[in-house]
Design an enzyme around this catalytic site. Structure first.
Site, mmCIF file in Angstrom:
data_model
loop_
_atom_site.group_PDB
_atom_site.id
_atom_site.type_symbol
_atom_site.label_atom_id
_atom_site.label_comp_id
_atom_site.label_asym_id
_atom_site.label_seq_id
_atom_site.Cartn_x
_atom_site.Cartn_y
_atom_site.Cartn_z
ATOM 1 N N SER A 35 0.841 -1.209 0.000
ATOM 2 C CA SER A 35 0.000 0.000 0.000
ATOM 3 C C SER A 35 0.870 1.252 0.000
ATOM 4 C CB SER A 35 -0.891 0.031 1.244
ATOM 5 O OG SER A 35 -1.847 -0.987 1.198
ATOM 6 N N SER B 16 -4.264 0.026 -3.091
ATOM 7 C CA SER B 16 -3.593 0.435 -1.852
ATOM 8 C C SER B 16 -4.665 0.626 -0.777
ATOM 9 C CB SER B 16 -2.871 1.764 -2.092
ATOM 10 O OG SER B 16 -2.389 2.297 -0.883
ATOM 11 N N LYS B 17 -4.370 0.180 0.435
ATOM 12 C CA LYS B 17 -5.318 0.444 1.525
ATOM 13 C C LYS B 17 -4.971 1.837 2.052
ATOM 14 C CE LYS B 17 -7.327 -1.791 5.556
ATOM 15 N NZ LYS B 17 -8.724 -1.487 5.268
ATOM 16 N N ALA B 18 -5.298 2.812 1.215
ATOM 17 C CA ALA B 18 -4.914 4.201 1.443
ATOM 18 C C ALA B 18 -6.063 4.959 2.098
ATOM 19 C CB ALA B 18 -4.554 4.854 0.114
ATOM 20 N N TYR C 4 -11.046 6.109 1.678
ATOM 21 C CA TYR C 4 -12.148 5.933 2.631
ATOM 22 C C TYR C 4 -13.038 7.165 2.754
ATOM 23 C CZ TYR C 4 -10.361 1.413 3.619
ATOM 24 O OH TYR C 4 -9.992 0.106 3.471
#
Ligand code: PMP
Length: 290
Positions: free
Chosen positions: A64, A158-160, A164
């Site tokens: 990420s 990516s867990k960016a 969110y």
């Protein structure tokens, strides 16, 4: 709902190499991550003293950051040690674990090449993601107006943190309408995922899930697919149109926090918590304890 604010709890949080008292784990207001969303994170669960798919999460954390051009100054092996140290220091053997990395305040502008990557790991006790009493009849989803962006519009693998923004807006809108979570379509109008969990449907015994070409290919998603394959459940990964929703008998969502959660309603379509969902849910519940 009364929740003890997360910055007013007791315990210890690891931050940039130091184990600090929980309330002292602070960052400066002029941190790049806060202003420009240069931040990536993980969400993991420890069950009975073991973090489920721990290494996969640490590797995804690195990936990420790499996608955003950030370099995490701790190796995957370092992170493995740190996560267990944090749980131990907080006397947790069942926990939710939150590693987070962000660009610091060395530079304040769009270009951030001079910034350092800061890293913290926190852990806390956390039960079910959705209300426990909803587990039998399934949660309700409402289709969101926000759509998952294309892979050339946002860093979708990516867990960016920035990704969110639309999840929180979607979740607030559906909660205001009395639903539990949002169903997000993608930029093409295909079904993508819930606000923080992947989507599965069952049609005449076949398990179907969307191709993860513009959203996170969740670790729980991959685990459930491999459980389904081991169990001989017919499986398809393909684009799913919202017009197909009335044709499905079962729906569930998966995620580290959500685990395997049955869905009882999407907009004005209703579903039962059927045999495929129940089988996979109990196989997942067993696997996390191994
Ligand atoms: N999609 C989103 C947007 C999420 O936040 C999550 C939770 N990390 C997932 C899917 C599921 O991913 P995982 O199974 O790896 O937790």
């Amino acid at each position: 709902m009364s929740v003890i604010p997360f910055d007013e709890r007791d315990g210890f949080i690891w931050i940039n190499g130091n184990m600090l008292e929980w309330r002292d784990a602070k960052i400066h207001v002029l941190s790049h991550g806060l202003h420009y969303a240069s931040s990536v994170f993980e969400g993991e669960r420890m069950y009975n003293g073991k973090i489920f798919k721990s290494r996969e999460h640490s590797e995804r954390f690195h990936k990420s950051a790499d996608i955003l051009g950030m370099r995490i100054p701790y190796s995957v092996d370092d992170l493995e040690e740190i996560k267990y140290e944090v749980c131990k220091k907080n006397n947790l053997d069942s926990a939710y674990i939150r590693p987070v990395a962000w660009r610091g305040g060395e530079q304040m502008g769009v270009s951030a090449k001079l910034t350092k990557t800061h890293v913290a790991v926190a852990a806390w006790s956390w039960g079910k993601y959705f209300d426990e009493e909803k587990m039998d009849k399934g949660i309700s989803l409402k289709t969101s107006l926000w759509r998952r962006p294309a892979a050339n519009t946002a860093p979708t693998q990516s867990k960016a943190a920035g990704l969110y923004m639309i999840c929180t807006m979607s979740k607030h809108a559906v909660e205001d309408a009395g639903f539990d979570d949002a169903l997000m379509l993608d930029y093409r109008g295909y079904i993508a995922e819930a606000s923080a969990a992947n989507f599965f449907a069952v049609k005449d015994g076949t398990l179907i899930t969307p191709t993860p070409d513009c959203f996170l290919n969740g670790i729980t998603r991959q685990t459930v697919i491999s459980l389904a394959k081991d169990m001989g459940i017919p499986f398809e990964e393909r684009h799913i149109k919202p017009e197909e929703l009335p044709d499905f008998q079962e729906i569930f969502v998966t995620g580290t926090a959500a685990e395997v959660t049955a869905v009882g309603q999407i907009d004005d379509h209703y579903y039962t918590v059927g045999p495929v969902t129940k089988k996979l849910r109990s196989a997942y519940e067993k696997l996390v304890l191994v």
